[in-house]
Scaffold this motif. Structure first.
Motif, mmCIF file in Angstrom:
data_model
loop_
_atom_site.group_PDB
_atom_site.id
_atom_site.type_symbol
_atom_site.label_atom_id
_atom_site.label_comp_id
_atom_site.label_asym_id
_atom_site.label_seq_id
_atom_site.Cartn_x
_atom_site.Cartn_y
_atom_site.Cartn_z
ATOM 1 N N ASN A 44 0.829 -1.210 0.000
ATOM 2 C CA ASN A 44 0.000 0.000 0.000
ATOM 3 C C ASN A 44 0.862 1.257 0.000
ATOM 4 O O ASN A 44 0.577 2.229 -0.710
ATOM 5 N N ILE A 45 1.943 1.220 0.816
ATOM 6 C CA ILE A 45 2.845 2.377 0.849
ATOM 7 C C ILE A 45 3.481 2.580 -0.517
ATOM 8 O O ILE A 45 3.599 3.694 -1.029
ATOM 9 N N LEU A 46 3.881 1.469 -1.131
ATOM 10 C CA LEU A 46 4.513 1.553 -2.452
ATOM 11 C C LEU A 46 3.559 2.191 -3.455
ATOM 12 O O LEU A 46 3.948 3.065 -4.236
ATOM 13 N N LEU A 47 2.299 1.773 -3.403
ATOM 14 C CA LEU A 47 1.313 2.325 -4.327
ATOM 15 C C LEU A 47 1.156 3.831 -4.096
ATOM 16 O O LEU A 47 1.117 4.623 -5.053
ATOM 17 N N ILE A 48 1.087 4.229 -2.822
ATOM 18 C CA ILE A 48 0.958 5.657 -2.507
ATOM 19 C C ILE A 48 2.164 6.431 -3.035
ATOM 20 O O ILE A 48 2.043 7.508 -3.628
#
Lengths: 50, 275
Positions: free
Chosen positions: B72-76
């Protein structure tokens, strides 16, 4: 790539009596990453010393 | 439950901190966004490899981030990075553009000129900063020139972007070698005979050598070094950024020595930078 850079810098520093020269190394940035920080340093040097 | 290795845990903590605390900074700086993104990908990859190939090894405890949270952090971060990549553009109302033919090499170059705010051609003569790789850095340099001169309370300069009218490597290299064909002399003649006269007739540019700057990076920095050694009468100021002095067995050292006696007593202002 630092050795030729340093050699050229030393040539200018040591052989041109009317030169005002500085060298700035961005130790933590690579070839491309250092471009913009060095532009800022270069412009500061120019505007302060012209 | 086993805990993550110190390296993985450290990377995850750094990624988490960078993501949570520095979103406003990331939004403003593509380079920082890219660095954070790179660190996060490394942490995610390390976590995956640990799980995949050392199954009996390290897992994450509840105080750290699990793989889903990392994704999720990577996507953000990807979204933030893409948002931050919007190319800045210098004020169009202060930008003049024209195309010019080079008599020395037959190419046509698109030129942009950034005018200082309150540009006053009747009363003021401005210094000129000529940019190599202008298509890439014009807006950045124009903005920084405006800010730095303002901060120092000195007169800003005209910032002149030179585009790629010919092959870049050919234009910027002083000799024929493995990487380039050695078109620097023709490119320098274009600047001297075509571009500088045009700038100094159409704009309120100071026509003295000491008021002209040339700025280049990498092969552009190599060309700035060539301008110093072989066209020293054209420019009094040089900003050489990571110049490719290594090119062609360090030919610039030889050119410097050959032209030293001609140039050595000229006033020079030289900034050299490298990363």
């Amino acid at each position: 790539m630092l050795a030729p850079y340093q050699a050229f810098y030393n040539r200018l520093k040591d052989n041109y009596p009317s030169i005002k020269i500085t060298s700035h190394i961005e130790p933590h940035l690579d070839h491309m990453g250092s471009e913009k920080p060095n532009i800022i340093e270069g412009l500061n040097f120019y505007f302060k010393n012209r | 439950m086993k805990t993550a290795s110190p390296l993985v845990a450290e990377q995850i903590v750094h990624a988490r901190l960078a993501c949570v605390k520095h979103v406003p900074v990331v939004l403003q700086n593509p380079e920082i966004a890219l660095a954070v993104l790179r660190a996060t990908v490394q942490a995610l990859a390390a976590n995956y490899l640990n799980s995949r190939f050392f199954g009996s090894g390290y897992y994450l405890n509840q105080k750290q981030l699990n793989s889903k949270e990392m994704k999720n952090i990577l996507l953000i971060l990807v979204i933030l990075f893409l948002a931050s990549c919007k190319k800045e553009e210098f004020n169009p109302n202060l930008t003049k553009e024209f195309s010019i033919h080079a008599s020395s090499n037959g190419a046509n170059y698109d030129i942009k000129v950034a005018l200082p705010e309150n540009y006053n051609p009747e009363a003021t003569q401005y210094s000129t900063i000529y940019l190599l790789d202008g298509e890439e850095i014009f807006s950045f340099v124009a903005e920084k020139s405006k800010k730095i001169s303002s901060d120092l309370s000195v007169l800003n300069a005209l910032v002149i972007s030179i585009s790629y009218g010919n092959d870049r490597v050919n234009d910027y290299t002083p000799s024929k070698a493995s990487e380039g064909d050695g078109g620097a002399e023709n490119f320098a003649l274009f600047i001297k005979n075509d571009l500088i006269p045009r700038i100094e007739s159409d704009f309120a540019a100071d026509t003295s050598r000491r008021s002209r700057v040339i700025l280049g990076h990498s092969f552009g920095g190599l060309f700035a070094a060539y301008a110093f050694t072989n066209h020293n009468s054209d420019f009094g100021n040089y900003i050489m950024l990571s110049p490719s002095i290594w090119y062609d067995n360090e030919i610039m050292l030889r050119l410097e020595q050959e032209n030293r006696n001609t140039n050595k007593y000229n006033d020079q202002l030289v900034f050299m930078g490298i990363g």
